[in-house]
Write an enzyme that holds these catalytic residues in place. Structure first.
Site, PDB file in Angstrom:
ATOM      1  N   ASP A   1       1.684  -4.461   4.953  1.00  0.00           N
ATOM      2  CA  ASP A   1       2.231  -3.553   5.954  1.00  0.00           C
ATOM      3  C   ASP A   1       1.351  -3.644   7.193  1.00  0.00           C
ATOM      4  O   ASP A   1       0.217  -3.157   7.204  1.00  0.00           O
ATOM      5  CB  ASP A   1       2.255  -2.123   5.406  1.00  0.00           C
ATOM      6  CG  ASP A   1       2.800  -1.114   6.419  1.00  0.00           C
ATOM      7  OD1 ASP A   1       3.023  -1.499   7.597  1.00  0.00           O
ATOM      8  OD2 ASP A   1       2.982   0.065   6.054  1.00  0.00           O
TER       9      ASP A   1
ATOM     10  N   SER B   1       9.792   5.622  11.098  1.00  0.00           N
ATOM     11  CA  SER B   1       8.627   5.756  10.230  1.00  0.00           C
ATOM     12  C   SER B   1       7.320   5.835  11.014  1.00  0.00           C
ATOM     13  O   SER B   1       6.304   6.262  10.464  1.00  0.00           O
ATOM     14  CB  SER B   1       8.578   4.614   9.219  1.00  0.00           C
ATOM     15  OG  SER B   1       8.555   3.373   9.895  1.00  0.00           O
TER      16      SER B   1
ATOM     17  N   HIS C   1       2.690   0.292  10.076  1.00  0.00           N
ATOM     18  CA  HIS C   1       2.188   1.668   9.999  1.00  0.00           C
ATOM     19  C   HIS C   1       0.665   1.638  10.026  1.00  0.00           C
ATOM     20  O   HIS C   1       0.063   0.594   9.797  1.00  0.00           O
ATOM     21  CB  HIS C   1       2.688   2.316   8.708  1.00  0.00           C
ATOM     22  CG  HIS C   1       4.175   2.222   8.575  1.00  0.00           C
ATOM     23  ND1 HIS C   1       4.795   1.331   7.746  1.00  0.00           N
ATOM     24  CD2 HIS C   1       5.154   2.874   9.240  1.00  0.00           C
ATOM     25  CE1 HIS C   1       6.105   1.443   7.878  1.00  0.00           C
ATOM     26  NE2 HIS C   1       6.361   2.365   8.794  1.00  0.00           N
TER      27      HIS C   1
END
Ligand SMILES: *[C@@H]1O[C@H](CO)[C@@H](O)[C@H](O)[C@H]1NC(C)=O
Ligand SMILES: *[C@@H]1O[C@H](CO)[C@@H](O)[C@H](O)[C@H]1NC(C)=O
Ligand SMILES: *[C@@H]1O[C@H](CO)[C@@H](O)[C@H](O)[C@H]1NC(C)=O
Ligand SMILES: *[C@@H]1O[C@H](CO)[C@@H](O)[C@H](O)[C@H]1NC(C)=O
Ligand SMILES: *[C@@H]1O[C@H](CO)[C@@H](O)[C@H](O)[C@H]1NC(C)=O
Length: 440
Positions: free
Chosen positions: A415, A159, A418
């Site tokens: 998160d 990712s 990312h």
């Protein structure tokens, strides 16, 4: 649900620098899966130092390269090339292009501005390389497309590879006409397989979800399965099917290998890392050695498929998370609004080790070459330091839309892996352009 992302939280347990390198006692990992289900587990890192590992599995590739190609890489300090891996973030309002991430179809969880993140200071920094005489220009879409004119650029990996690929699409589509050639359906499938075309320069850019690079069954393709079954000797099927068409491959992996898997070589279990009970008697191989093998298998496939046409392989290094010891299910896991200052935070040795695997596989592949035709070029896109300095660049709670609309929920997910789009990951692409512009 398929194609979920794993997020590692090494829980900030820094071993003393004296004995770093052999054991990290307990290590908490977390999965941020599609539904962001928290799965914390003890993480026993059992690996011998990288250099002591045998290199048997690489020999077919080395021989192949010896017989066929020469790997070249521009040496920093020679000519105009710069080494971007060391440097510092400097305040530079207006440097980052503030594209509208909603328009370029980024994952909603990375669309921080839309999700209501109120501060924008994290967009006002630029990376200043430490190498004398070097600056890193802001991303220029025309310059990127010119550097890869007529080529197919493929991002393959986890990712973080996708985060960078989406950043590139946003940067390019904001400036040039484009066509979406295909996109898988379903969520998260639609983020995991897609291709854009830029007709003005006959360029295509695609992304292939392959968090182990090699063929994997289990959790990475079906989130209802608890474990990963990974075939270290076989490239990922979907990207491998297109390998002959790929002129520039950008590879990034690491996070899923740290989480663990049952690794196979052919039909034999090669070893395990963080494996379930029934595999407890298998050889514990850690994450670094399988990562090496996975890179080798992927690179061998790309070299083999190139059939002598010029090809670039860009190996992106590990981009670490910033949970900083806090659980992923916490509204305060990453709330900083500025980069770390130099010396404020040392890079954890685990992250350094994974970065070094990438340097090693690149160096091994280059050593395989013995001169002659300069066909396959390998570059290391070293983002580890610059990413590690940016705890402020993650979505945090702004992975969800208007997270505080109903007050503060103590169990909110953050998160911290990312990057927001736009955000620090755009800098990965600023460096990518420079690597691709270098003369062969
Ligand atoms: C995988 O198996 C093949 C065939 O048995 C063997 O030649 C190779 O060395 C093995 N690779 C590793 C990494 O053990
Ligand atoms: C590749 O070639 C180099 C130099 O010619 C040699 O030292 C090396 O052993 C070769 N590697 C393999 C795997 O054949
Ligand atoms: C760039 O600098 C880093 C850190 O100093 C170093 O590890 C790396 O080997 C350098 N890259 C090259 C291609 O020499
Ligand atoms: C971004 O684009 C979306 C979709 O076109 C639009 O609804 C939104 O208002 C835009 N956001 C900004 C900040 O311009
Ligand atoms: C591991 O244990 C299983 C039974 O749980 C057994 O079938 C298998 O042969 C064992 N493998 C090794 C390598 O000892």
């Amino acid at each position: 649900m398929g194609g979920c992302q794993a997020v590692l939280d090494p829980n900030n347990q820094k071993p003393s620098s004296k004995n770093a390198g052999y054991f990290l006692s307990k290590h908490t990992c977390a999965w941020l899966a599609c539904g962001f289900v928290l799965l914390a587990l003890l993480h026993l890192l059992c690996c011998a130092p990288a250099g002591t590992r045998p290199a048997a599995a690489f020999s077919p590739l080395l021989q192949y390269i010896n017989n066929t190609y020469s790997f070249v890489s521009t040496v920093p300090g020679v000519g105009k090339s710069c080494n971007y891996s060391e440097g510092k973030w400097v305040w530079a309002p207006g440097h980052v292009l503030r594209y509208n991430a909603t328009r370029c179809n980024v994952k909603a969880t990375h669309d921080c501005i839309r999700n209501g993140r109120p501060d924008t200071g994290y967009l006002d920094w630029r990376w200043q390389p430490a190498a004398p005489g070097c600056t890193l220009p802001a991303f220029d879409a025309g310059s990127f497309l010119a550097a890869v004119r007529g080529k197919h650029v493929a991002f393959i990996g986890d990712s973080m590879a996708r985060n960078q690929a989406q950043s590139l699409i946003c940067l390019l589509t904001a400036a040039f006409p484009y066509r979406l050639q295909y996109r898988a359906t379903g969520d998260p499938g639609k983020y995991n397989l897609w291709r854009y075309a830029f007709p003005s320069h006959a360029v295509t850019v695609s992304y292939y979800w392959a968090p182990f690079l090699v063929r994997a069954e289990g959790k990475s393709v079906d989130d209802s399965v608890p474990h990963n079954y990974v075939h270290l000797d076989e490239p990922g099927e979907r990207w491998s099917a297109d390998a002959a068409t790929i002129d520039v491959a950008v590879l990034a992996a690491g996070h899923w290998l740290m989480n663990g898997a049952i690794y196979y070589n052919g039909s034999e279990v090669f070893g395990v890392h963080n494996a379930p009970e029934e595999f407890a008697n298998r050889t514990k191989v850690g994450y670094a050695w399988p990562l090496r093998l996975a890179y080798r298998t992927a690179m061998e496939r790309l070299v083999g498929a190139s059939r002598g046409t010029p090809r670039d392989m860009v190996l992106a290094t590990f981009s670490p998370s910033h949970f900083e010891g806090r659980p992923v299910q916490s509204p305060t896991a990453c709330t900083r609004m500025e980069p770390y200052r130099e010396g404020e935070k040392e890079l954890e040795w685990v992250f350094r080790e994974i970065r070094d695997v990438v340097y090693d596989v690149a160096a091994e592949a280059r050593r395989g070459g013995g001169g002659g035709e300069r066909t396959v070029r390998i570059e290391v896109l070293d983002v580890t330091k610059l990413a590690s300095m940016r705890p402020d660049g993650h979505p945090g709670v702004y992975m969800n839309r208007d997270p505080f609309a109903n007050g503060v929920d103590e169990n909110m997910f953050s998160d911290c892996l990312h990057f927001c789009l736009p955000g620090p990951v755009d800098t990965f692409n600023e460096i990518l352009v420079q690597l691709l512009k270098k003369r062969r």
